[in-house]
Scaffold this active site. Structure first.
Site, PDB file in Angstrom:
ATOM      1  N   ASN A   4      -6.322  11.969 110.281  1.00 56.43           N
ATOM      2  CA  ASN A   4      -6.084  12.287 108.518  1.00 56.43           C
ATOM      3  C   ASN A   4      -4.811  12.842 108.376  1.00 56.43           C
ATOM      4  O   ASN A   4      -3.864  13.628 109.291  1.00 56.43           O
ATOM      5  CB  ASN A   4      -7.038  13.648 108.473  1.00 56.43           C
ATOM      6  CG  ASN A   4      -8.513  13.479 108.654  1.00 56.43           C
ATOM      7  OD1 ASN A   4      -8.896  11.986 108.492  1.00 56.43           O
ATOM      8  ND2 ASN A   4      -9.135  14.322 108.819  1.00 56.43           N
ATOM      9  N   HIS A  54       0.896  19.312 112.545  1.00 54.92           N
ATOM     10  CA  HIS A  54       1.248  18.738 113.767  1.00 54.92           C
ATOM     11  C   HIS A  54       0.956  17.216 113.730  1.00 54.92           C
ATOM     12  O   HIS A  54      -0.294  16.933 113.391  1.00 54.92           O
ATOM     13  CB  HIS A  54       0.563  19.598 114.873  1.00 54.92           C
ATOM     14  CG  HIS A  54       1.517  19.249 116.048  1.00 54.92           C
ATOM     15  ND1 HIS A  54       2.320  19.916 116.823  1.00 54.92           N
ATOM     16  CD2 HIS A  54       1.588  17.925 116.914  1.00 54.92           C
ATOM     17  CE1 HIS A  54       2.712  19.325 118.004  1.00 54.92           C
ATOM     18  NE2 HIS A  54       2.198  18.345 118.014  1.00 54.92           N
ATOM     19  N   HIS A  85      -0.956  14.506 114.624  1.00 54.14           N
ATOM     20  CA  HIS A  85      -2.576  14.443 115.449  1.00 54.14           C
ATOM     21  C   HIS A  85      -3.493  13.629 115.018  1.00 54.14           C
ATOM     22  O   HIS A  85      -3.414  13.376 113.854  1.00 54.14           O
ATOM     23  CB  HIS A  85      -2.787  15.738 115.999  1.00 54.14           C
ATOM     24  CG  HIS A  85      -3.568  16.669 115.006  1.00 54.14           C
ATOM     25  ND1 HIS A  85      -2.817  17.032 113.730  1.00 54.14           N
ATOM     26  CD2 HIS A  85      -4.874  16.744 114.753  1.00 54.14           C
ATOM     27  CE1 HIS A  85      -3.848  17.618 112.952  1.00 54.14           C
ATOM     28  NE2 HIS A  85      -4.906  17.414 113.504  1.00 54.14           N
TER      29      HIS A  85
END
Length: 372
Positions: free
Chosen positions: A185, A196, A198
């Protein structure tokens, strides 16, 4: 690449995927200890998450109330996905640096640590319930504080892909796991609470609704035509050509003919492949190249400096059923229909799941080719 598995302070597993020295050769090893005073992973679950059956839709709904306490937009100096530097904020990653890292989510939707057994809500067989077994993992693409998959160097993107394939194979082999879903997302508009770079991996204890529906449509298509639905769609898109975004040696990116989102792209392999572990090295190399290309186009889709919010998902065959019918593909889509304007899922979409598009797939594809 070198893989190293460790344990966190609360018992969760953390796995390092190194592609740089001195770790990749084994000259140095990952051995930092997580010394945070955390409650055990079992305690965080507070009695265990569960899934409940909805008899109106035939779907399983996860109940994970402990997730209400998860981290939300922390200060920059308290990024829980950053490396833990001496004298700094102790994060989820005890090492002072890392390449790619995967760990069990501290606030999981699904976990092998759930207690209890199958039963019924209020003792009524109308509503079966059972523990929300499975596993939920976080995948950190980089130690950088901000970014996304599209900003990775191709070599690092390849390492992330290797981590995805590794986790798909391992999670798919765990008892009770029926489907492995890899996704990223990006953007607050999507609901992202950590900037961050990820993504996540969900190992479901059931086949989720969309995958189940695609599998059923593929089964009906084979019964009717003898063909593979996913392959036939790809071949039809390639014949038409009007919605093709870009083509590689092993992959094609296209906007589906019935795209429902304001911006949507699918990436499909040219070979019948059920999941990421089944890809050859050449197919993985080409996927990295074409995927980074597509993500770059998406960032240039709308004029302006703001990055495009999106959801990217890797659709893989279920672990145990329909593997001869399902075909690996990636989907990237955005809710941003114009700069500063979101597509809200209001009455007919949210209540009735009946979609209305604000554009056409042909226009989406033309714009993506234009910004290539």
């Amino acid at each position: 690449m070198r893989k190293t598995s460790r344990r966190m302070a609360d018992g969760r597993e953390i796995i390092y995927f190194d592609d740089t020295e001195p770790y990749v050769s084994g000259a140095a090893v990952r051995q930092a200890e997580d010394t945070r005073p955390l409650p055990s992973a079992e305690e965080v679950l507070k009695g265990g998450a569960q899934v409940r059956y909805d008899p109106l839709t035939g779907e399983w709904i996860a109940m994970a109330s402990h997730r209400n306490d998860r981290t939300f937009l922390p200060p920059a100096d308290q990024d829980p996905l950053a490396p833990t530097v001496p004298g700094g904020f102790p994060t989820e990653i005890a090492e002072a640096d890392y390449d790619v890292v995967v760990f069990e989510n501290r606030f999981p939707s699904f976990s092998p640590r759930n207690g209890g057994s199958a039963s019924f809500v209020d003792g009524d067989p109308l509503w079966p319930t059972r523990p929300a077994d499975g596993r939920t993992e976080v995948v950190c693409f980089s130690s950088a504080p901000k970014g996304s998959f599209g900003g990775l160097h191709p070599r690092r993107a390849r390492t992330v892909l290797e981590a995805w394939a590794d986790r798909t194979a391992e999670l798919g082999g765990q008892p009770g796991v029926e489907h492995v879903f890899v996704f990223e997302n990006r953007g607050r508009e999507i609901g992202v609470t950590l900037p961050h770079p990820h993504g996540q991996i969900y190992a479901f204890p059931f086949v989720p609704p969309k995958a189940a529906r695609m599998l059923e449509m593929a089964r009906q298509h084979r019964d009717r035509t003898g063909g593979n639905l996913f392959r036939d769609i790809l071949e039809a898109e390639r014949r038409a050509g009007t919605r093709i975004v870009t083509v590689g040696e092993h992959w094609t990116a296209y906007v589906p003919a019935a795209a429902r989102w304001p911006v949507e792209v699918h990436l499909a392999p040219h070979r019948d492949v059920p999941d990421l572990p089944a890809l050859t090295d050449a197919e993985r190399d080409d996927l990295v190249r074409i995927y980074l290309d597509v993500l770059g186009r998406l960032d240039r889709y709308h004029p302006g400096p703001e990055p495009l919010p999106y959801i990217a998902g890797v659709h893989q065959a279920p672990v145990r059923q329909g593997r001869d019918l399902f075909r690996l593909h990636l989907q990237v889509f955005s809710v941003l229909r114009a700069p500063g304007k979101l597509k809200y899922l209001a009455g007919v979409e949210s209540a009735m799941a009946s979609w209305i598009s604000d554009t056409t797939p042909e226009r989406i594809a033309a714009r993506l080719r234009e910004v290539g």
